[in-house]
Write a protein that holds these residues in place. Sequence first.
Motif, short mmCIF file in Angstrom:
data_model
loop_
_atom_site.label_atom_id
_atom_site.label_comp_id
_atom_site.label_asym_id
_atom_site.label_seq_id
_atom_site.Cartn_x
_atom_site.Cartn_y
_atom_site.Cartn_z
N GLU A 160 -12.17 25.85 53.41
CA GLU A 160 -12.21 24.99 54.58
C GLU A 160 -10.86 24.93 55.28
O GLU A 160 -9.87 24.53 54.69
CB GLU A 160 -12.58 23.57 54.14
N LEU A 168 2.65 17.31 66.87
CA LEU A 168 2.38 18.35 65.87
C LEU A 168 0.99 18.94 66.07
O LEU A 168 0.81 20.16 65.98
CB LEU A 168 2.52 17.77 64.46
N MET A 204 0.00 22.84 66.89
CA MET A 204 -0.89 23.67 66.09
C MET A 204 -2.11 24.13 66.86
O MET A 204 -3.02 24.72 66.29
CB MET A 204 -1.34 22.91 64.84
N GLY A 205 -2.16 23.82 68.15
CA GLY A 205 -3.29 24.26 68.97
C GLY A 205 -4.54 23.42 68.77
O GLY A 205 -5.64 23.85 69.06
N LEU A 207 -6.32 12.31 60.00
CA LEU A 207 -6.88 13.63 59.70
C LEU A 207 -8.18 13.51 58.92
O LEU A 207 -9.13 14.25 59.15
CB LEU A 207 -5.88 14.46 58.89
N ARG A 208 -8.22 12.55 57.99
CA ARG A 208 -9.43 12.36 57.20
C ARG A 208 -10.60 11.95 58.09
O ARG A 208 -11.72 12.41 57.92
CB ARG A 208 -9.16 11.34 56.09
N GLN A 236 -11.85 15.02 59.75
CA GLN A 236 -12.57 15.86 58.79
C GLN A 236 -13.99 15.37 58.57
O GLN A 236 -14.92 16.15 58.49
CB GLN A 236 -11.88 15.80 57.43
N LEU A 245 -2.28 29.46 57.89
CA LEU A 245 -2.53 28.41 56.90
C LEU A 245 -3.70 28.76 55.99
O LEU A 245 -3.72 28.36 54.84
CB LEU A 245 -2.79 27.06 57.59
N PHE A 303 -2.11 29.50 63.64
CA PHE A 303 -2.03 28.60 62.50
C PHE A 303 -3.23 28.73 61.58
O PHE A 303 -3.10 28.61 60.38
CB PHE A 303 -1.84 27.15 62.96
N SER A 348 -11.29 23.38 47.23
CA SER A 348 -11.83 24.40 48.14
C SER A 348 -10.73 25.03 48.98
O SER A 348 -9.93 24.35 49.60
CB SER A 348 -12.84 23.75 49.07
N TYR A 371 -3.72 27.99 68.02
CA TYR A 371 -4.77 27.67 67.05
C TYR A 371 -5.02 28.87 66.14
O TYR A 371 -5.05 28.75 64.92
CB TYR A 371 -6.05 27.28 67.79
N GLN A 397 -5.33 22.36 56.84
CA GLN A 397 -4.60 21.55 57.83
C GLN A 397 -4.14 20.26 57.20
O GLN A 397 -3.00 19.83 57.38
CB GLN A 397 -5.51 21.22 59.01
N TYR A 398 -5.02 19.62 56.45
CA TYR A 398 -4.72 18.34 55.82
C TYR A 398 -3.52 18.47 54.91
O TYR A 398 -2.55 17.71 55.01
CB TYR A 398 -5.95 17.89 55.03
N ALA A 447 -10.07 22.81 57.41
CA ALA A 447 -9.69 21.40 57.52
C ALA A 447 -8.84 20.96 56.33
O ALA A 447 -7.90 20.18 56.47
CB ALA A 447 -10.93 20.52 57.62
N GLN A 448 -9.16 21.51 55.15
CA GLN A 448 -8.39 21.15 53.96
C GLN A 448 -6.98 21.72 54.02
O GLN A 448 -6.02 21.08 53.59
CB GLN A 448 -9.11 21.66 52.71
N ILE A 486 -0.18 19.57 57.08
CA ILE A 486 0.33 18.54 57.99
C ILE A 486 0.94 17.40 57.18
O ILE A 486 2.05 16.93 57.46
CB ILE A 486 -0.78 18.01 58.92
N LEU A 487 0.24 16.98 56.13
CA LEU A 487 0.77 15.86 55.34
C LEU A 487 2.04 16.24 54.62
O LEU A 487 3.00 15.47 54.56
CB LEU A 487 -0.27 15.36 54.35
N MET A 527 -11.19 20.44 63.60
CA MET A 527 -10.59 19.72 62.49
C MET A 527 -11.65 19.23 61.51
O MET A 527 -11.35 18.49 60.60
CB MET A 527 -9.79 18.53 63.02
N ARG A 534 -10.04 11.40 45.62
CA ARG A 534 -9.50 12.75 45.75
C ARG A 534 -9.19 13.04 47.22
O ARG A 534 -10.09 13.06 48.04
CB ARG A 534 -10.53 13.76 45.26
N PHE A 535 -7.92 13.20 47.51
CA PHE A 535 -7.56 13.46 48.91
C PHE A 535 -7.72 14.92 49.27
O PHE A 535 -7.93 15.26 50.42
CB PHE A 535 -6.11 13.03 49.17
N LEU A 536 -7.59 15.77 48.26
CA LEU A 536 -7.61 17.20 48.53
C LEU A 536 -8.43 17.84 47.44
O LEU A 536 -8.15 17.64 46.27
CB LEU A 536 -6.18 17.73 48.49
N ASP A 537 -9.48 18.59 47.78
CA ASP A 537 -10.22 19.23 46.70
C ASP A 537 -9.82 20.68 46.55
O ASP A 537 -8.92 21.17 47.22
CB ASP A 537 -11.73 19.04 46.89
#
Lengths: 325, 140
Positions: A251, B87, B91-92, B48-49, B52, A214, A210, A248, A207, A256-257, A253-254, A260-261, B131, A243-246
């Motif tokens: 974060e 995956l 990534m832990g 993932l969403r 989040q 990331l 990454f 920022s 964790y 990772q999103y 989480a953004q 990963i995608l 997450m 908007r899938f990705l802003d």
Amino acid sequence: MPKTQLTKDKLQQKVKELLESEKIEAFVGYGEGDLSLKKIPLVITRPEDVSKLTFDQTSTPLLSRYLLDGELKDKKVGILLKGCDKRALDLFEKENRINKENIYTLGISCNGVISINKMSEYLNDPTEYELNFDGEKVKASSKTGEEVEFDYQDILSPHCHICQSPTPEDVDDLIENEASEALVPIKEDGIMDSIIELEKASKEEKYQYFIESLNRCRRCFACREACPVCNCPKCLFDIENPRFLDKSTEESAQHQYYHILRAFHVADRCVGCGECERACPEEIPFYLLHEKIKKDIDEMFGEKEDALSYAYPDDVEPFEEGGEA
Amino acid sequence: MIKIAAFCCNWCSYAGADLCGSSRLKYPADIRIIRVPCSSRVDASLVLRAFQKGADGVMVNGCHPGDCHYVSGNYHTRRRMALLKNLLKFMGLDDERLEVNWISGSEAGKFQQTVLDFTDKINKLGPAEEMRDMRCQKPS
């Protein structure tokens, strides 16, 4: 340098013949860029321009994606292909995105390309230097006359170490790279080793690793632009509503999103050129993610290409033991 | 209180959940059911969403392998989710927070049991902060 010069001469000769015989209307190759360590994609249409073409261990960008859209589409085009570039072109053909009949493929046996990120371990500002390739040794000389020498293997891109076919197969014509004999990359499994090592690490270590790597991401999308197979006409991350990705970058989480995608979108189609690793200004090892997916696909489904486009009844059942019905 | 997002396929799992309700079988209210046309509609992005935006666990429920209304949809789900779980683990992140179940339209009891077990597991794991997009939190 003479060996690189030989290859360059052969390349220019071949392209000149092709353009003069009007077999092709344009040729896509590499030209000198503003920086000494970066070659740029170059399209030439006149036989007298062939002297601008060049090729050596710094010719990194993959050319095949330039055939997908824009002016070169549906034209008779010749293209210079390394091993990875040929794999990308084959993929486009399989996806019916190019017409193979219009394309003249000129292969070149590749002996790996260098990674500027790796060079910065030895030099402060690698772009200030000119490189001279001589057998297994590389000599870097700056404008101020400073000279540094190191092993070619040490600055070779990590993906080139594990490249399965550096010489493209099934091409119309092949140029033997004169330098390749001396500089054959060793088959050392650097990326796979780091994946296996990470798999063994504890959950907290993974964790932490990454999150740290990331979160350096500036969301410049250089990895997306450089990747030959990451080329949807409309990218998920460019869609404005929803908007899938802003914007920022605070974060995790953004991050990772996005990563990963991205890994999911390219993993089963990845040709292993390593452009993402070379393009990233923050040296994020996110290529580990798609190499990991590739490894899993190989272990679970035993096939690498297009594994996420197909699924079969007799796949492994990871979720319910015995699998009723 | 924990939150669980459950993606249920229209043809099997959603019908199973429906039957579970009309048979008056009780299951915890922590679960939010989202109806999808087929479990293969759920890709990495939706999972993932969900994490989040505040889910502590995500369930993907589909028809049993071989029973898919669209013949091969759940085989795609199976591949994709297996890779995603691996995956996340790599990534832990907690890959146990993502669960895939095959529940048919007549298995009301199985639906109830799955939800009970999963809620139990997520309750033990606690909220999924790793997450979560922290801007979604209410200011304390």
